[in-house]
Design a protein around this motif. Sequence first.
Motif, PDB file in Angstrom:
ATOM      1  N   MET A   1      -8.753  -2.576   0.685  1.00  0.00           N
ATOM      2  CA  MET A   1      -8.248  -3.883   0.249  1.00  0.00           C
ATOM      3  C   MET A   1      -7.336  -4.505   1.311  1.00  0.00           C
ATOM      4  O   MET A   1      -7.351  -5.716   1.511  1.00  0.00           O
ATOM      5  N   LEU A   2      -6.557  -3.668   1.960  1.00  0.00           N
ATOM      6  CA  LEU A   2      -5.703  -4.186   3.030  1.00  0.00           C
ATOM      7  C   LEU A   2      -6.550  -4.687   4.187  1.00  0.00           C
ATOM      8  O   LEU A   2      -6.331  -5.788   4.699  1.00  0.00           O
ATOM      9  N   TYR A   3      -7.500  -3.868   4.594  1.00  0.00           N
ATOM     10  CA  TYR A   3      -8.301  -4.223   5.771  1.00  0.00           C
ATOM     11  C   TYR A   3      -9.198  -5.428   5.514  1.00  0.00           C
ATOM     12  O   TYR A   3      -9.322  -6.310   6.350  1.00  0.00           O
ATOM     13  N   LYS A   4      -9.823  -5.476   4.338  1.00  0.00           N
ATOM     14  CA  LYS A   4     -10.790  -6.535   4.072  1.00  0.00           C
ATOM     15  C   LYS A   4     -10.156  -7.825   3.568  1.00  0.00           C
ATOM     16  O   LYS A   4     -10.701  -8.894   3.771  1.00  0.00           O
ATOM     17  N   ARG A   5      -9.000  -7.710   2.889  1.00  0.00           N
ATOM     18  CA  ARG A   5      -8.442  -8.901   2.253  1.00  0.00           C
ATOM     19  C   ARG A   5      -6.990  -9.195   2.618  1.00  0.00           C
ATOM     20  O   ARG A   5      -6.426 -10.157   2.104  1.00  0.00           O
ATOM     21  N   ALA A   6      -6.366  -8.362   3.410  1.00  0.00           N
ATOM     22  CA  ALA A   6      -4.936  -8.517   3.713  1.00  0.00           C
ATOM     23  C   ALA A   6      -4.157  -8.681   2.412  1.00  0.00           C
ATOM     24  O   ALA A   6      -3.376  -9.603   2.231  1.00  0.00           O
ATOM     25  N   SER A   7      -4.379  -7.761   1.490  1.00  0.00           N
ATOM     26  CA  SER A   7      -3.943  -7.893   0.106  1.00  0.00           C
ATOM     27  C   SER A   7      -2.520  -7.391  -0.151  1.00  0.00           C
ATOM     28  O   SER A   7      -2.222  -6.208   0.026  1.00  0.00           O
ATOM     29  N   TRP A   8      -1.686  -8.296  -0.631  1.00  0.00           N
ATOM     30  CA  TRP A   8      -0.352  -7.883  -1.075  1.00  0.00           C
ATOM     31  C   TRP A   8      -0.455  -7.032  -2.343  1.00  0.00           C
ATOM     32  O   TRP A   8       0.366  -6.152  -2.567  1.00  0.00           O
ATOM     33  N   THR A   9      -1.443  -7.297  -3.178  1.00  0.00           N
ATOM     34  CA  THR A   9      -1.646  -6.472  -4.376  1.00  0.00           C
ATOM     35  C   THR A   9      -1.866  -5.025  -3.967  1.00  0.00           C
ATOM     36  O   THR A   9      -1.275  -4.112  -4.548  1.00  0.00           O
ATOM     37  N   ALA A  10      -2.708  -4.801  -2.972  1.00  0.00           N
ATOM     38  CA  ALA A  10      -2.957  -3.441  -2.481  1.00  0.00           C
ATOM     39  C   ALA A  10      -1.669  -2.823  -1.950  1.00  0.00           C
ATOM     40  O   ALA A  10      -1.388  -1.646  -2.201  1.00  0.00           O
ATOM     41  N   TYR A  11      -0.894  -3.612  -1.226  1.00  0.00           N
ATOM     42  CA  TYR A  11       0.360  -3.091  -0.681  1.00  0.00           C
ATOM     43  C   TYR A  11       1.298  -2.636  -1.801  1.00  0.00           C
ATOM     44  O   TYR A  11       1.861  -1.540  -1.746  1.00  0.00           O
ATOM     45  N   PHE A  12       1.449  -3.467  -2.833  1.00  0.00           N
ATOM     46  CA  PHE A  12       2.362  -3.088  -3.919  1.00  0.00           C
ATOM     47  C   PHE A  12       1.813  -1.929  -4.751  1.00  0.00           C
ATOM     48  O   PHE A  12       2.573  -1.123  -5.273  1.00  0.00           O
ATOM     49  N   MET A  13       0.480  -1.828  -4.862  1.00  0.00           N
ATOM     50  CA  MET A  13      -0.105  -0.640  -5.505  1.00  0.00           C
ATOM     51  C   MET A  13       0.276   0.609  -4.723  1.00  0.00           C
ATOM     52  O   MET A  13       0.645   1.638  -5.299  1.00  0.00           O
ATOM     53  N   ALA A  14       0.181   0.518  -3.412  1.00  0.00           N
ATOM     54  CA  ALA A  14       0.522   1.660  -2.559  1.00  0.00           C
ATOM     55  C   ALA A  14       2.008   1.978  -2.633  1.00  0.00           C
ATOM     56  O   ALA A  14       2.395   3.142  -2.716  1.00  0.00           O
ATOM     57  N   LEU A  15       2.818   0.953  -2.592  1.00  0.00           N
ATOM     58  CA  LEU A  15       4.257   1.147  -2.643  1.00  0.00           C
ATOM     59  C   LEU A  15       4.666   1.853  -3.937  1.00  0.00           C
ATOM     60  O   LEU A  15       5.404   2.842  -3.905  1.00  0.00           O
ATOM     61  N   ILE A  16       4.150   1.382  -5.056  1.00  0.00           N
ATOM     62  CA  ILE A  16       4.586   1.895  -6.358  1.00  0.00           C
ATOM     63  C   ILE A  16       3.799   3.130  -6.787  1.00  0.00           C
ATOM     64  O   ILE A  16       4.384   4.178  -7.068  1.00  0.00           O
ATOM     65  N   LEU A  17       2.481   3.044  -6.835  1.00  0.00           N
ATOM     66  CA  LEU A  17       1.676   4.151  -7.380  1.00  0.00           C
ATOM     67  C   LEU A  17       1.613   5.350  -6.431  1.00  0.00           C
ATOM     68  O   LEU A  17       1.822   6.487  -6.841  1.00  0.00           O
ATOM     69  N   ILE A  18       1.305   5.084  -5.174  1.00  0.00           N
ATOM     70  CA  ILE A  18       1.263   6.185  -4.210  1.00  0.00           C
ATOM     71  C   ILE A  18       2.676   6.692  -3.957  1.00  0.00           C
ATOM     72  O   ILE A  18       2.896   7.893  -3.798  1.00  0.00           O
ATOM     73  N   GLY A  19       3.643   5.783  -3.981  1.00  0.00           N
ATOM     74  CA  GLY A  19       5.040   6.195  -3.843  1.00  0.00           C
ATOM     75  C   GLY A  19       5.454   7.123  -4.964  1.00  0.00           C
ATOM     76  O   GLY A  19       6.136   8.137  -4.737  1.00  0.00           O
ATOM     77  N   LEU A  20       5.042   6.831  -6.184  1.00  0.00           N
ATOM     78  CA  LEU A  20       5.339   7.717  -7.319  1.00  0.00           C
ATOM     79  C   LEU A  20       4.762   9.104  -7.085  1.00  0.00           C
ATOM     80  O   LEU A  20       5.427  10.117  -7.300  1.00  0.00           O
ATOM     81  N   CYS A  21       3.539   9.142  -6.600  1.00  0.00           N
ATOM     82  CA  CYS A  21       2.875  10.416  -6.319  1.00  0.00           C
ATOM     83  C   CYS A  21       3.645  11.206  -5.268  1.00  0.00           C
ATOM     84  O   CYS A  21       4.002  12.369  -5.479  1.00  0.00           O
ATOM     85  N   ASP A  22       3.903  10.594  -4.126  1.00  0.00           N
ATOM     86  CA  ASP A  22       4.516  11.329  -3.018  1.00  0.00           C
ATOM     87  C   ASP A  22       5.993  11.606  -3.217  1.00  0.00           C
ATOM     88  O   ASP A  22       6.484  12.674  -2.843  1.00  0.00           O
ATOM     89  N   LEU A  23       6.721  10.666  -3.777  1.00  0.00           N
ATOM     90  CA  LEU A  23       8.148  10.899  -3.963  1.00  0.00           C
ATOM     91  C   LEU A  23       8.414  11.943  -5.045  1.00  0.00           C
ATOM     92  O   LEU A  23       9.316  12.766  -4.897  1.00  0.00           O
ATOM     93  N   SER A  24       7.629  11.932  -6.114  1.00  0.00           N
ATOM     94  CA  SER A  24       7.810  12.969  -7.133  1.00  0.00           C
ATOM     95  C   SER A  24       7.461  14.337  -6.551  1.00  0.00           C
ATOM     96  O   SER A  24       8.169  15.317  -6.791  1.00  0.00           O
ATOM     97  N   PHE A  25       6.394  14.429  -5.778  1.00  0.00           N
ATOM     98  CA  PHE A  25       6.030  15.689  -5.130  1.00  0.00           C
ATOM     99  C   PHE A  25       7.144  16.153  -4.196  1.00  0.00           C
ATOM    100  O   PHE A  25       7.569  17.302  -4.233  1.00  0.00           O
ATOM    101  N   THR A  26       7.638  15.234  -3.379  1.00  0.00           N
ATOM    102  CA  THR A  26       8.668  15.586  -2.402  1.00  0.00           C
ATOM    103  C   THR A  26       9.929  16.095  -3.088  1.00  0.00           C
ATOM    104  O   THR A  26      10.455  17.154  -2.734  1.00  0.00           O
ATOM    105  N   PHE A  27      10.413  15.360  -4.072  1.00  0.00           N
ATOM    106  CA  PHE A  27      11.679  15.741  -4.688  1.00  0.00           C
ATOM    107  C   PHE A  27      11.547  16.870  -5.698  1.00  0.00           C
ATOM    108  O   PHE A  27      12.436  17.723  -5.792  1.00  0.00           O
ATOM    109  N   LEU A  28      10.444  16.922  -6.449  1.00  0.00           N
ATOM    110  CA  LEU A  28      10.307  17.964  -7.461  1.00  0.00           C
ATOM    111  C   LEU A  28       9.782  19.285  -6.908  1.00  0.00           C
ATOM    112  O   LEU A  28      10.073  20.343  -7.461  1.00  0.00           O
ATOM    113  N   GLN A  29       9.022  19.238  -5.835  1.00  0.00           N
ATOM    114  CA  GLN A  29       8.417  20.461  -5.325  1.00  0.00           C
ATOM    115  C   GLN A  29       8.999  20.916  -3.987  1.00  0.00           C
ATOM    116  O   GLN A  29       9.373  22.065  -3.837  1.00  0.00           O
ATOM    117  N   VAL A  30       9.066  20.007  -3.024  1.00  0.00           N
ATOM    118  CA  VAL A  30       9.476  20.401  -1.673  1.00  0.00           C
ATOM    119  C   VAL A  30      10.988  20.554  -1.564  1.00  0.00           C
ATOM    120  O   VAL A  30      11.476  21.612  -1.168  1.00  0.00           O
TER     121      VAL A  30
END
Length: 172
Positions: free
Chosen positions: A104-133
């Motif tokens: 979505m970023l590459y094909k549409r320069a999508s801010w929606t994709a960016y905010f999905m990544a910021l929030i949803l992927i951020g939830l995934c990685d930050l919870s993993f980092t703080f709860l596990q690592v």
Amino acid sequence: MATTFPADPAKGPHKLTLAGKIGAALFAFWGILHLWVGGEGLRLYFSSPAQDQWRMFIGGTEAPFSAFQFPVDPVTAHVHANLILNFCLDVAGYGLLGLLVAAMLYKRASWTAYFMALILIGLCDLSFTFLQVTSGTIALNLPTIAGPLLWLLAVIITPFGLPRLKSFRDVI
């Protein structure tokens, strides 16, 4: 050279600059790494359920291999194996999200994709980092921090490659 997208008469053409392309590539790489976790979890589920699966998720200062009590009875081992597989497949689902965001970023320069990544992927990685690592359950090493580092770099770099965000309506 910027990639130009079809013009929206109301907003003008959308351009993804080099920073946006780098961000999209980082999210794609993040997605591939997380798909690998799902594949590895599935492989271990069929080859050595529970014991080898757990070795993917322990080894930190607070959960060393030598102190961990692996399940020995079949019922507990079965439950552990299924829960770990479910976790790994959830991680792979996030990996697919990372690839979708990259596209979505590459094909549409999508801010929606960016905010999905910021929030949803951020939830995934930050919870993993703080709860596990950082808790010491999983060892702190390059493989365990690669995903969070890629995510952090991508969320910092990507906005510099997207069209100017004038209002929240541009996100939707």
